[in-house]
Structures are given as structure tokens and as C-alpha cells.
Design a protein around this motif. Structure first.
Motif, mmCIF file in Angstrom:
data_model
loop_
_atom_site.group_PDB
_atom_site.id
_atom_site.type_symbol
_atom_site.label_atom_id
_atom_site.label_comp_id
_atom_site.label_asym_id
_atom_site.label_seq_id
_atom_site.Cartn_x
_atom_site.Cartn_y
_atom_site.Cartn_z
ATOM 1 N N VAL A 83 20.166 15.618 -19.927
ATOM 2 C CA VAL A 83 19.531 14.501 -20.768
ATOM 3 C C VAL A 83 19.420 13.257 -19.672
ATOM 4 N N LEU A 84 20.765 13.057 -18.873
ATOM 5 C CA LEU A 84 20.613 12.001 -17.979
ATOM 6 C C LEU A 84 19.871 12.041 -16.779
ATOM 7 N N ALA A 85 19.540 13.425 -16.249
ATOM 8 C CA ALA A 85 18.385 13.517 -15.208
ATOM 9 C C ALA A 85 16.973 13.219 -15.701
ATOM 10 N N LEU A 86 16.862 13.763 -17.034
ATOM 11 C CA LEU A 86 15.619 13.409 -17.607
ATOM 12 C C LEU A 86 15.123 11.910 -17.831
ATOM 13 N N LEU A 87 16.543 11.278 -18.326
ATOM 14 C CA LEU A 87 16.240 9.777 -18.489
ATOM 15 C C LEU A 87 16.067 9.230 -17.240
ATOM 16 N N VAL A 88 16.568 9.446 -16.218
ATOM 17 C CA VAL A 88 16.469 8.705 -15.015
ATOM 18 C C VAL A 88 15.186 8.968 -14.752
ATOM 19 N N ASP A 89 14.663 10.287 -14.465
ATOM 20 C CA ASP A 89 13.370 10.755 -14.318
ATOM 21 C C ASP A 89 12.222 9.651 -14.941
ATOM 22 N N LEU A 121 0.877 -1.247 0.018
ATOM 23 C CA LEU A 121 -0.048 -0.036 -0.195
ATOM 24 C C LEU A 121 0.745 1.405 -0.168
ATOM 25 N N ALA A 122 1.800 1.208 0.673
ATOM 26 C CA ALA A 122 2.781 2.429 0.720
ATOM 27 C C ALA A 122 3.709 2.309 -0.820
ATOM 28 N N VAL A 123 3.670 1.654 -1.514
ATOM 29 C CA VAL A 123 4.775 1.538 -2.726
ATOM 30 C C VAL A 123 4.650 2.972 -3.440
ATOM 31 N N PRO A 124 3.390 3.378 -3.788
ATOM 32 C CA PRO A 124 3.259 4.793 -4.607
ATOM 33 C C PRO A 124 3.967 5.599 -4.135
ATOM 34 N N LEU A 125 3.924 6.002 -2.619
ATOM 35 C CA LEU A 125 4.900 7.168 -1.984
ATOM 36 C C LEU A 125 6.499 6.747 -2.055
ATOM 37 N N ILE A 126 6.573 5.486 -1.504
ATOM 38 C CA ILE A 126 7.911 4.990 -1.646
ATOM 39 C C ILE A 126 8.615 5.315 -3.036
ATOM 40 N N LEU A 127 8.133 4.872 -4.090
ATOM 41 C CA LEU A 127 8.417 5.125 -5.417
ATOM 42 C C LEU A 127 8.729 6.632 -5.873
ATOM 43 N N ALA A 128 7.547 7.365 -5.093
ATOM 44 C CA ALA A 128 8.011 8.951 -5.448
ATOM 45 C C ALA A 128 8.987 9.524 -4.739
ATOM 46 N N GLY A 129 9.486 8.931 -3.656
ATOM 47 C CA GLY A 129 10.728 9.503 -3.006
ATOM 48 C C GLY A 129 11.973 8.957 -3.680
ATOM 49 N N VAL A 130 11.749 7.708 -4.038
ATOM 50 C CA VAL A 130 12.915 7.133 -4.769
ATOM 51 C C VAL A 130 13.448 7.955 -6.143
ATOM 52 N N ARG A 131 12.141 8.182 -6.675
ATOM 53 C CA ARG A 131 12.322 8.998 -8.025
ATOM 54 C C ARG A 131 13.031 10.687 -7.712
ATOM 55 N N THR A 132 12.516 11.042 -6.589
ATOM 56 C CA THR A 132 13.209 12.361 -6.448
ATOM 57 C C THR A 132 14.371 12.190 -5.891
ATOM 58 N N ALA A 133 14.940 11.098 -5.244
ATOM 59 C CA ALA A 133 16.351 10.956 -4.835
ATOM 60 C C ALA A 133 17.107 10.592 -6.036
ATOM 61 N N LEU A 134 16.679 9.935 -7.033
ATOM 62 C CA LEU A 134 17.506 9.652 -8.271
ATOM 63 C C LEU A 134 17.873 11.220 -8.964
#
Length: 268
Positions: free
Chosen positions: A243-249, A187-200
């Protein structure tokens, strides 16, 4: 009177299903649009460099595999730092939501906030003084800067779970680890993935500063272009970083769609 009254509930109950479909469709459209833009940017950059008149300094900075080496170092810094962020922040976030450790949550969050509040270049300078020049100092600085979003989102995602669902899971005989692995974390996966995306994305940007600590990366091209006043070198380093930042995002967005629990797709 009974006819309209009977029709009204049908009109109210019909809309909830479809709204999720257009949102997913738009999400996939964005995911297919961005790679095309990035390819176009890289192609335009390559064509421009083929026609550009580079002097000896610019050629020496871009020849002998210097660009590919800097790009690979940048990717390594991002991947390694993100790996350590995940194995630090997610287990710590889970631990801090357990009853025995909840009182330590403000302290842990404050420490993580200090890492991000400190200017990245200043933190890197202190780490270089402490650990010496090299990749270790750069990695610790990048990790310190990116722990907070994953930690805070993990805590928020687990705290946002409906207590009645957790009680129901315990009521059917599930162990605490079973409730965590099969109910709380999914149930927490969406918020955790959003945090991982920000960290990347943070890691890609912060890794450009690794050059000041001897960590390499695309920051080498950027600083070379600035110090030698060579715009082509500066532009190439900057374009590759963006480009690398956008690709990672983009990859993180794809992971969000693929890893999101099926039952949560329509509602979000």
C-alpha cells in the motif's frame, strides 16, 4: 475538384488539438481511482484483523505501537533516502551534460549501475560490516540502489532538448545559467520526474531490507512473521509495504501532472 482538395487540409489539421484532452482526463481518473482502492484494502485488512484469532506471539508483535513505529520508520527511510538521491543524482546529471564533463558520463553511469546491479541484501551486508549495524548503513544501501534511474533520466532529459531552442535562448542574450534554469530544465522535467517516481518505488521496496542492518521499517514485521511462522504478522507487514509503494507511486504521478510544464501537456 477544388472543393474536396480544400476540405482535406481541414480534416488533417483538426485532430491534433483534442487528443491531449482525453489523455489528461484518463490520467486524472486513474489518480482518483487508486486512492479508493487503497482505502478499501486498508479497511478490509483492519476488519480482518478485528475478527482474527491472534495468539500471544502475534499480539506481542503487533501491540504497543509496534505497527505504527515500523510504518513511520519505513516512511522516514524512504523520505531521507529519496532526498539524498535527488541532491546527488540531479546536480550530477546536470554537471555531466556540460561540455567540460561529458567525457566522465560513462564512468559515472557505470558506477551508478554497479550500485543497482549489486543485490540489495549483499550490498547491505557489506555496508553493515563496514559501518556497523544502524540506520546509516541502511540509508547508504537504499541511496546506492536508487541513484541510477534519476541520474540516467536527468542526463537523457537534458540531452533530448532541441539544440535550436538552446541556440535561440543564447541568441537573445541569456546566460548559461539562464538557459539551464529557464529552458533546459523545464523541458527535461517530464523525464526527470519519471526517474524520481521510479526511485521512490525502489526506495519503498528496498527499505524492507533495512531490518537486516538494524534500520527498522516494515521489514521488521515481515521477518517476524516469517521466522515465527505467524501469517497475520507477515500479511500485515506485506500489505502495508504494498500500500505504501502504491501510495508513493500515486503521489509521484500527481506531482508529474502538477509540475509538468503547461506547454508539454497536450503533446504527451
Amino acid at each position: 475538384m477544388t472543393g474536396p482538395e480544400l476540405d482535406e487540409p481541414r480534416e488533417e489539421s483538426a485532430p491534433p488539438g483534442p487528443p491531449g484532452l482525453p489523455r489528461r482526463h484518463v490520467g486524472w481518473q486513474k489518480l482518483t481511482f487508486l486512492p479508493a482502492v487503497l482505502v478499501a484494502v486498508l479497511l478490509a485488512t483492519w476488519l480482518w484483523f478485528r475478527q482474527a484469532d491472534l495468539d500471544s506471539i502475534s499480539e506481542s508483535a503487533l501491540s504497543n505501537g509496534q505497527v505504527s513505529k515500523a510504518l513511520w520508520q519505513h516512511i522516514e527511510l524512504t523520505v531521507i533516502s529519496t532526498f539524498f538521491v535527488l541532491i546527488i543524482a540531479i546536480p550530477l546529471g546536470i554537471l555531466l551534460t556540460r561540455r567540460a564533463f561529458r567525457k566522465a558520463t560513462p564512468v559515472a553511469t557505470a558506477v551508478a549501475s554497479m550500485g543497482q546491479a549489486t543485490p540489495a541484501i549483499g550490498l547491505l551486508a557489506l555496508l553493515v560490516i563496514w559501518l556497523g549495524i544502524g540506520r546509516k548503513a541502511a540509508l547508504i544501501g537504499i541511496i546506492s540502489y536508487a541513484v541510477l534511474p534519476v541520474l540516467s533520466n536527468t542526463i537523457a532529459g537534458l540531452k533530448a532538448n532541441d539544440p535550436t531552442l538552446l541556440e535561440a535562448a543564447r541568441g537573445i542574450g541569456m546566460s548559461p545559467m539562464g538557459v539551464l534554469g529557464r529552458v533546459e530544465l523545464p523541458l527535461a522535467v517530464p523525464l526527470i520526474l519519471a526517474g524520481v517516481r521510479t526511485a521512490l518505488v525502489l526506495n519503498v521496496g528496498t527499505a524492507t531490507l533495512a531490518t537486516f542492518g538494524g534500520g527498522g521499517g516494515l521489514g521488521v514485521l515481515i521477518t517476524t512473521g516469517i521466522t515465527n511462522q505467524r501469517m497475520p504478522v507477515l500479511m500485515l507487514g506485506s500489505i502495508l509495504t504494498v500500500v505504501l509503494a502504491l501510495l508513493v507511486d500515486w503521489l509521484a504521478s500527481l506531482a508529474e501532472l502538477l509540475l509538468r510544464p503547461r506547454g508539454l501537456e497536450v503533446g504527451t
